[in-house]
Design a protein around this motif. Structure first.
Motif, PDB file in Angstrom:
ATOM      1  N   ARG A  86       0.833  -1.254   0.135  1.00  0.00           N
ATOM      2  CA  ARG A  86       0.095   0.135   0.151  1.00  0.00           C
ATOM      3  C   ARG A  86       0.635   1.295  -0.011  1.00  0.00           C
ATOM      4  O   ARG A  86       1.958   1.184   0.755  1.00  0.00           O
ATOM      5  CB  ARG A  86      -0.787  -0.110   1.251  1.00  0.00           C
ATOM      6  CG  ARG A  86      -1.884  -1.226   1.288  1.00  0.00           C
ATOM      7  CD  ARG A  86      -3.217  -1.043   1.694  1.00  0.00           C
ATOM      8  NE  ARG A  86      -3.118  -0.480   3.131  1.00  0.00           N
ATOM      9  CZ  ARG A  86      -4.098   0.378   3.519  1.00  0.00           C
ATOM     10  NH1 ARG A  86      -5.124   0.709   2.825  1.00  0.00           N
ATOM     11  NH2 ARG A  86      -4.236   1.112   4.702  1.00  0.00           N
ATOM     12  N   PHE A 127     -15.495   1.856  -2.213  1.00  0.00           N
ATOM     13  CA  PHE A 127     -14.564   0.824  -1.736  1.00  0.00           C
ATOM     14  C   PHE A 127     -15.293  -0.429  -1.785  1.00  0.00           C
ATOM     15  O   PHE A 127     -14.823  -1.642  -2.536  1.00  0.00           O
ATOM     16  CB  PHE A 127     -13.834   1.021  -0.442  1.00  0.00           C
ATOM     17  CG  PHE A 127     -12.960   2.165  -0.495  1.00  0.00           C
ATOM     18  CD1 PHE A 127     -12.571   2.730  -1.680  1.00  0.00           C
ATOM     19  CD2 PHE A 127     -12.540   2.727   0.705  1.00  0.00           C
ATOM     20  CE1 PHE A 127     -11.838   3.711  -1.660  1.00  0.00           C
ATOM     21  CE2 PHE A 127     -11.780   3.815   0.835  1.00  0.00           C
ATOM     22  CZ  PHE A 127     -11.163   4.229  -0.546  1.00  0.00           C
ATOM     23  N   MET A 158     -12.893  -2.770  -3.339  1.00  0.00           N
ATOM     24  CA  MET A 158     -11.524  -2.320  -3.061  1.00  0.00           C
ATOM     25  C   MET A 158     -11.186  -2.306  -1.508  1.00  0.00           C
ATOM     26  O   MET A 158     -11.222  -1.582  -0.937  1.00  0.00           O
ATOM     27  CB  MET A 158     -11.569  -0.937  -3.516  1.00  0.00           C
ATOM     28  CG  MET A 158     -11.983  -0.592  -5.066  1.00  0.00           C
ATOM     29  SD  MET A 158     -11.662   1.225  -5.146  1.00  0.00           S
ATOM     30  CE  MET A 158     -10.107   1.617  -4.932  1.00  0.00           C
ATOM     31  N   HIS A 159     -11.033  -3.866  -1.367  1.00  0.00           N
ATOM     32  CA  HIS A 159     -10.805  -4.000   0.193  1.00  0.00           C
ATOM     33  C   HIS A 159      -9.271  -3.505   0.697  1.00  0.00           C
ATOM     34  O   HIS A 159      -9.232  -3.720   1.911  1.00  0.00           O
ATOM     35  CB  HIS A 159     -10.855  -5.687   0.356  1.00  0.00           C
ATOM     36  CG  HIS A 159     -12.242  -6.021  -0.160  1.00  0.00           C
ATOM     37  ND1 HIS A 159     -13.468  -5.521   0.498  1.00  0.00           N
ATOM     38  CD2 HIS A 159     -12.599  -7.007  -1.229  1.00  0.00           C
ATOM     39  CE1 HIS A 159     -14.312  -5.992  -0.298  1.00  0.00           C
ATOM     40  NE2 HIS A 159     -14.052  -7.093  -1.432  1.00  0.00           N
ATOM     41  N   SER A 182      -8.060  -0.708   0.333  1.00  0.00           N
ATOM     42  CA  SER A 182      -8.238   0.757   0.395  1.00  0.00           C
ATOM     43  C   SER A 182      -8.709   1.464   1.477  1.00  0.00           C
ATOM     44  O   SER A 182      -9.762   1.088   2.016  1.00  0.00           O
ATOM     45  CB  SER A 182      -8.809   1.357  -1.017  1.00  0.00           C
ATOM     46  OG  SER A 182      -8.308   0.916  -2.136  1.00  0.00           O
ATOM     47  N   SER A 215      -3.833   3.266  -0.984  1.00  0.00           N
ATOM     48  CA  SER A 215      -4.364   2.011  -1.750  1.00  0.00           C
ATOM     49  C   SER A 215      -3.213   1.189  -2.527  1.00  0.00           C
ATOM     50  O   SER A 215      -2.025   1.349  -2.082  1.00  0.00           O
ATOM     51  CB  SER A 215      -5.343   2.814  -2.904  1.00  0.00           C
ATOM     52  OG  SER A 215      -6.028   1.588  -3.260  1.00  0.00           O
ATOM     53  N   ASP A 241      -6.227  -2.139  -6.753  1.00  0.00           N
ATOM     54  CA  ASP A 241      -7.482  -1.662  -6.307  1.00  0.00           C
ATOM     55  C   ASP A 241      -7.443  -0.354  -7.257  1.00  0.00           C
ATOM     56  O   ASP A 241      -8.915  -0.116  -7.485  1.00  0.00           O
ATOM     57  CB  ASP A 241      -7.175  -1.098  -4.816  1.00  0.00           C
ATOM     58  CG  ASP A 241      -7.973  -1.948  -3.987  1.00  0.00           C
ATOM     59  OD1 ASP A 241      -8.319  -3.182  -4.368  1.00  0.00           O
ATOM     60  OD2 ASP A 241      -8.333  -1.710  -2.673  1.00  0.00           O
ATOM     61  N   ARG A 253      -9.385  -1.177 -10.011  1.00  0.00           N
ATOM     62  CA  ARG A 253     -10.945  -1.605  -9.669  1.00  0.00           C
ATOM     63  C   ARG A 253     -11.362  -0.205  -9.905  1.00  0.00           C
ATOM     64  O   ARG A 253     -12.911  -0.188 -10.270  1.00  0.00           O
ATOM     65  CB  ARG A 253     -10.854  -2.321  -8.373  1.00  0.00           C
ATOM     66  CG  ARG A 253     -10.357  -3.776  -8.510  1.00  0.00           C
ATOM     67  CD  ARG A 253     -10.599  -4.618  -7.104  1.00  0.00           C
ATOM     68  NE  ARG A 253     -10.209  -5.738  -7.002  1.00  0.00           N
ATOM     69  CZ  ARG A 253      -8.931  -6.075  -6.614  1.00  0.00           C
ATOM     70  NH1 ARG A 253      -7.999  -5.026  -6.135  1.00  0.00           N
ATOM     71  NH2 ARG A 253      -8.539  -7.418  -6.581  1.00  0.00           N
TER      72      ARG A 253
END
Length: 659
Positions: free
Chosen positions: A87, A215, A220-221, A223, A260, A264, A267
Motif C-alpha cells: 500500500r 470501496f 477495493m478491500h 483501500s 491504496s 485496487d 478496480r
C-alpha cells in the motif's frame, strides 16, 4: 479486438489478481511489448539515483488485468520485496474519488453541481463577496478562486481530525485570487471545502462515504483513508535512501488522503467503462473537460484540460487519433502516483512509487506501448514542430513592459527593438538579475533558448504570457502582469524571516517564511518571493489569478504574521535561551522558539513525545528529531531551536559553554 469483459461492482468478472511480486502473462503473448516496457520502467525507477525504493505497476486492457508487479524493497533495512498487495498513499488521485462522491450526492438529490456552496453550507462565508458565487462544481475543477493549500499539519505522523475545520476557518479571512469561474489554478482548498460539504449533507464522514459508496461496491478491500495502525505491507519512504521517514498521514483527506494499491486503483478505473456506480449523465460529466471562462478568449485549447478532479480529460497525441486518455497525478511528501484511464478500450495503467519521480513521464511510455501493441494508434512519428522564422518586434510590444509574476517570483520584462528580443529578469532579493532571453519569431511570438514558444494575450482583463504547447494547439499561462495600485499604501509589513508558533509535533513540514518590500514598488509585499498587493496597513491580496498555492500574508493585532492557518513570529522577536530555562509544552499544537546567542552551546534531552527542530541562521535544518530520532541534541550559537510535543512535557537546556 477480442470480446471486452466488463468489470462490474459485483466482481462477477475475469479480473486476474496476483498475490505476489511477478508479472501476469509472463510469456508475453499479445502484450509482450507493453509488459517489457512496464518492467523496464519499474526496474529503472528503483535502480536510478534519488529516493525511490518501492514501485508498483498494474495494467488493465479490455477489462482484464494483464500485468501487476512490484519493484524494489518495501523497507531497505529488511530488503523485503515489493509484492502486489503493498500500500501507498495515492495523494491527489484521491480528488477523482471526491468528485465521484459529489456526483453520487447529486444523483441522490442532495446537491447540484451548479448550486452555490454558500447556499448549501452556511459556514462557508469568506469575507470576499465574490465567494458567494463559488459553486460546487468550482470546488472540483479548480475554478473557485480559493487560495490553494493550507500546509499547516497537512502531512503529519498521525491523523489530524481538526485539519479541515481549521483550514475552512482560515479561508474566511482570505480574498479570492480571481472571480469564480474565470481561471483554474490547481486548488487543494476547494476539495477540503467539498469534504466538509459532503459530510454535512450526507451525515457521514468522508471515510464512511468512500467505504460504503465506492470501496465496498468495487471490491477495493485494500483501500482506506490513511494507513492502518501497525500494518506492515507499506511502501516505506526515505530521504536519500538512508533516513527512514515516519509513516505519513495526509490530512487533506478529500484532496489526497487515500491509501491504496495499484490493483485496487484498476478496480476504481472500471467506473469509467460503463454506467454503474454513476448513471449515464453523471458519467458523461465526469469524463468531460471543465473549461474556465478565459478559455473563450484565446485561440488555443487550455492546457491542462482539468475535469472534475482530473488533471486532464484528454491528452495529445492520442486525442487527435480519437483516443481519450484521462489522467490524475498524485504527490505527497513521501509518495508519487499516476492513474491513466482509457475508457474506450477499458484500459488503465497505474504506477505507485515511494519518493519523487516525474509521474507522467514515467507512465506514458507504458500507455504508448499498450496503444501501439493493440493497434489503437499508429506507429508513425509525432508531427514535427513548425520552425517559426525570426521577426521584428511588434510596434506596440512595449505595452507589455513592466512587472510580472509566476511561481518563480517577481519578474521584470523589457524589450530590445534593435535585437528583437524580450528580456526577463527576476528579483533576487536585492535587484533584478537576468533570467531569460526570448527571440521574436513568427507573428507576435517569442522563442526561448530551449525552443519553447510564447505569446502575449489578454484574458479576463489580465495581461498574460502564454506558453504554446507545440505541435498541438494548446497553451498554458506562464505568467501574469501585476496590476499595481495607483499609489503606495501606508503599511506595517517589513523585511524579515518568520517561523510558525502553532506547529503540531507530528507536522512533516517546518518551513520558514520570508517577507520583503521593494522601495520602488511600495504597492506590494513579497512572501517567499511571490508578490501580493497591499490592501490595508495589515492586509494583502493575491495578484496572480493563474498561480496555484498562494496565501496572502496579513498581520494580526499582536504583530504575528498570518499565512493560511499558520501563526508566525518574526525571528528578530524570538527571545534567547536563558540559563537554566525549562521549556514546557502542553501538547496543544504550540511550538515554542528560542535563539542561541553566539558563543554559547546548549545540550537538551528530548522527552518521550517531544520534538526538537534546529535551524541555522539561513533557516536551513540542522537537526529534526522527528527524523533523526535523537534523544539528546546539541545546539550551537546562532541557531534557532523549536520545542513541540504531543503531550505535556518539559525540555531542560543545559549550558555547555558560554558566559
Amino acid at each position: 479486438m477480442g470480446r471486452v469483459i466488463r468489470i462490474c461492482a459485483t466482481c462477477v468478472l475475469t479480473f486476474l489478481l496476483l498475490s505476489c511480486s511477478h508479472t501476469a502473462n509472463t510469456d508475453g503473448g499479445a502484450y509482450a511489448k507493453t509488459i517489457q516496457t512496464a518492467s523496464e520502467v519499474g526496474t529503472a525507477l528503483v535502480g536510478e539515483g534519488g529516493d525511490v525504493t518501492a514501485v508498483s505497476i498494474a495494467i488493465m486492457s479490455e477489462g482484464a488485468l494483464i500485468y501487476s508487479r512490484g519493484f524494489g524493497s518495501r523497507e531497505i533495512e529488511t530488503q523485503s520485496p515489493v509484492d502486489t498487495h503493498i500500500r501507498f498513499n495515492i495523494g491527489s488521485i484521491t480528488k477523482v474519488f471526491t468528485a465521484i462522491l459529489t456526483l453520487m450526492l447529486q444523483e441522490d438529490g442532495l446537491l447540484d453541481l451548479d448550486d452555490r456552496v454558500a447556499d448549501l453550507m452556511e459556514r462557508f462565508s469568506p469575507s470576499d463577496e465574490r465567494a458567494r458565487d463559488v459553486t460546487v462544481r468550482m470546488l472540483l475543477d479548480h475554478q473557485s478562486g480559493l487560495s490553494g493549500t493550507d500546509m499547516n499539519d497537512a502531512f503529519s505522523t498521525a491523523p489530524s481530525p481538526l485539519y479541515a475545520e481549521r483550514a475552512l476557518k482560515a479561508l474566511a479571512d482570505v480574498p479570492l485570487k480571481h472571480d469564480p469561474g474565470a481561471f483554474n489554478p490547481y486548488c487543494n482548498d476547494g476539495f477540503t471545502v467539498a469534504q466538509i460539504l459532503l459530510e454535512e449533507l450526507s451525515g457521514k464522514s468522508f471515510a464512511q462515504l468512500l467505504q460504503e459508496r465506492i470501496f465496498e461496491p468495487l471490491g477495493m478491500h485494500a483501500s482506506s483513508v490513511g494507513f492502518y495502525p501497525d500494518e506492515e505491507n507499506v511502501a516505506q519512504s526515505y530521504i536519500d535512501r538512508s533516513i527512514k521517514l515516519s509513516r505519513e498521514y495526509v490530512n487533506l483527506a478529500a484532496s489526497g488522503g487515500i491509501t491504496s494499491t495499484a490493483e485496487d486503483l484498476l478496480r476504481f478505473a472500471t467506473v469509467l467503462f460503463a454506467p454503474d456506480l454513476l448513471n449515464e449523465a453523471s458519467l458523461s460529466e465526469y469524463c468531460s473537460p471543465q473549461y474556465p471562462r478565459y478559455a473563450d478568449q484565446m485561440p488555443y485549447e487550455p492546457f491542462p484540460s482539468f475535469g472534475l478532479g482530473w488533471d486532464f480529460t484528454s491528452m495529445q497525441p492520442y486525442a487527435e487519433q480519437g483516443i481519450q486518455v484521462l489522467g490524475k497525478t498524485g504527490g505527497t511528501l513521501a509518495y508519487t502516483t499516476m492513474l491513466l484511464v482509457l475508457p474506450q478500450s477499458q484500459s488503465a495503467v497505474v504506477l505507485l512509487s515511494s519518493g519523487h519521480i516525474d509521474p507522467v513521464g514515467a507512465t506514458l511510455p507504458i500507455v504508448d506501448a499498450l496503444l501501439r501493441e493493440t493497434g489503437q494508434i499508429s506507429s508513425d512519428p509525432p508531427p514535427q514542430q513548425k520552425k517559426e522564422p525570426p521577426s521584428s518586434l511588434p510596434s506596440d510590444i512595449d505595452r507589455y513592459s513592466g512587472y510580472w509574476g509566476n511561481a518563480e517570483g517577481l519578474v521584470q520584462i523589457t524589450f530590445d527593438h534593435e535585437a528583437s528580443v524580450m528580456h526577463q529578469a527576476i528579483w533576487d532579493g536585492t535587484s533584478f538579475v537576468p533570467q531569460k532571453v526570448l527571440f521574436a519569431v513568427g507573428e507576435a511570438m517569442f522563442e526561448d533558448q530551449s525552443g519553447l514558444l510564447y505569446t502575449f494575450a489578454v484574458l479576463q482583463g489580465f495581461d498574460v504570457l502564454l506558453r504554446i504547447h507545440t505541435p498541438y494547439n494548446q497553451a498554458s499561462i506562464a505568467m501574469t502582469r501585476l496590476s499595481l495600485p495607483p499609489r503606495a499604501i501606508e503599511h506595517e509589513f517589513s523585511d524579515g524571516s518568520w517561523l510558525a508558533v502553532n506547529h503540531s509535533s507530528g507536522d512533516f513540514t517546518i518551513d520558514a517564511f520570508t517577507t520583503a518590500t521593494i522601495e520602488d514598488l511600495g504597492q506590494i509585499v513579497l512572501l517567499n518571493g511571490i508578490p501580493y498587493a497591499i490592501r490595508t496597513e495589515r492586509e494583502t491580496a493575491m495578484m496572480l489569478p493563474a498561480l496555484r498555492d498562494q496565501s496572502p500574508p496579513r498581520l494580526d493585532e499582536e504583530g504575528y504574521l498570518r499565512v493560511a492557518s499558520y501563526r508566525l513570529i518574526k525571528t528578530t522577536d524570538i527571545p534567547p535561551v536563558r540559563r537554566g530555562e525549562v521549556i514546557t509544552i502542553e501538547g496543544d499544537g504550540t511550538s515554542i522558539w528560542r535563539t542561541i546567542d553566539e558563543g554559547q552551546r546548549y545540550e537538551c534531552s528530548v522527552p518521550l513525545g517531544g520534538r526538537v527542530v534546529i535551524l541555522d541562521n539561513e533557516m536551513e535544518t540542522i537537526d529534526d528529531t522527528l527524523f533523526s530520532q535523537q534523544r539528546q541534541v546539541t545546539v550551537e550559537g546562532g541557531a534557532y531551536i523549536a520545542f513541540m510535543a504531543d503531550r505535556a512535557v518539559s525540555f531542560e537546556l543545559q549550558s555547555v559553554t558560554g558566559h
